[in-house]
Write an enzyme that holds these catalytic residues in place. Structure first.
Site, short mmCIF file in Angstrom:
data_model
loop_
_atom_site.label_atom_id
_atom_site.label_comp_id
_atom_site.label_asym_id
_atom_site.label_seq_id
_atom_site.Cartn_x
_atom_site.Cartn_y
_atom_site.Cartn_z
N CYS A 81 0.82 -1.09 0.03
CA CYS A 81 0.24 -0.02 -0.06
C CYS A 81 1.03 1.42 0.13
CB CYS A 81 -1.28 0.09 1.12
SG CYS A 81 -2.45 1.23 0.87
N HIS A 169 -3.86 -4.96 0.60
CA HIS A 169 -3.66 -5.33 1.97
C HIS A 169 -3.59 -6.91 2.06
CE1 HIS A 169 -2.88 -1.34 3.77
NE2 HIS A 169 -3.76 -0.87 3.07
N GLU A 171 -1.81 -8.62 3.98
CA GLU A 171 -1.06 -8.81 5.40
C GLU A 171 -2.15 -8.62 6.65
OE1 GLU A 171 -1.38 -4.58 5.70
OE2 GLU A 171 -1.41 -5.80 3.97
#
Length: 227
Positions: A81, A169, A171
């Site tokens: 990001c 995202h 993660e």
């Protein structure tokens, strides 16, 4: 492996990318210079600040220099990001504010080059992952587009460098994602017509599967870094 995680906000760190068996060292750039010592890889994560807010966040300039130095020295880098946008700028691109943000679950198309990539390839031909960003980055010089949505580049690799940028995202944990949604009214997202509770409901159904995708993606990056 000794891995540096660059964290801009404490609720936007490594998440499921924090794999067992590796020493994860945290650097919060707003608190001071990077930790000393050698690192086998660096992972640079997101934040609510933007890549062009150097005047407001003076620590962005030294962080950008850190990324340029990492690229010059051949340190494997994974940007997520904001981290992806910082990586793209360090490599010569100019990130920009999008006309409409991408917030929520998006269908991401993997390119032909992406399908052959050791990190992104197993996501082909497409994958639905969580997004939350107001800025995007075009490909830097020497960049190879690995994934995209109609709105922007979603993943890239810098040619002949062990460096990958991911706009999505993969993660994020459920706890952090729901924390972001809890703060909706204090974020730029409040200016959109999106419904945070609809995003929460969709996330409840999808986050567990994404977490497994994220762990596997991080494993592939660290395997490439070890090479």
């Amino acid at each position: 492996m000794r891995v540096l995680q660059v964290v801009h906000e404490l609720d936007a760190g490594a998440g499921v990318f924090a794999l067992p068996g590796h020493e994860l060292v945290t650097w919060v750039p707003s608190t001071g210079p990077a930790p000393e010592g050698d690192f086998s890889a660096a992972m640079i994560f997101g934040g609510s600040m933007h890549v062009d807010q150097n005047d407001e966040h003076r620590w962005l300039d030294p962080e950008k220099q850190f990324i340029r130095d990492a690229l010059e020295h051949g340190t494997p880098v994974l940007g997520v990001c904001l981290g992806s946008q910082l990586l793209a700028e360090a490599a010569g691109a100019q990130p920009y504010r999008m006309s409409e943000p991408e917030i929520g679950w998006c269908d991401i198309q993997i390119t032909e080059a992406g399908a052959a990539d050791p990190v992104v390839g197993p996501l082909a031909p497409s994958v639905e992952l969580f997004e939350w960003h107001h800025y995007a980055a075009p490909l830097p010089p020497g960049g190879v587009e690995l994934a995209r949505t109609p709105a922007c580049v979603q993943a890239f690799r810098i040619e002949e460098m062990p460096a990958w940028g991911l706009q999505f995202h993969a993660e994020v944990t459920k706890e952090n994602l729901f924390g972001w949604l809890d703060g909706w009214e204090n974020s730029e997202a409040v200016q959109t017509d999106l419904d945070p509770e609809a995003i929460r409901a969709a996330s409840e159904l999808r986050i567990e599967e994404q977490n497994e995708i994220g762990r596997q993606l991080a494993e592939r990056f660290l395997a490439e870094a070890a090479r």
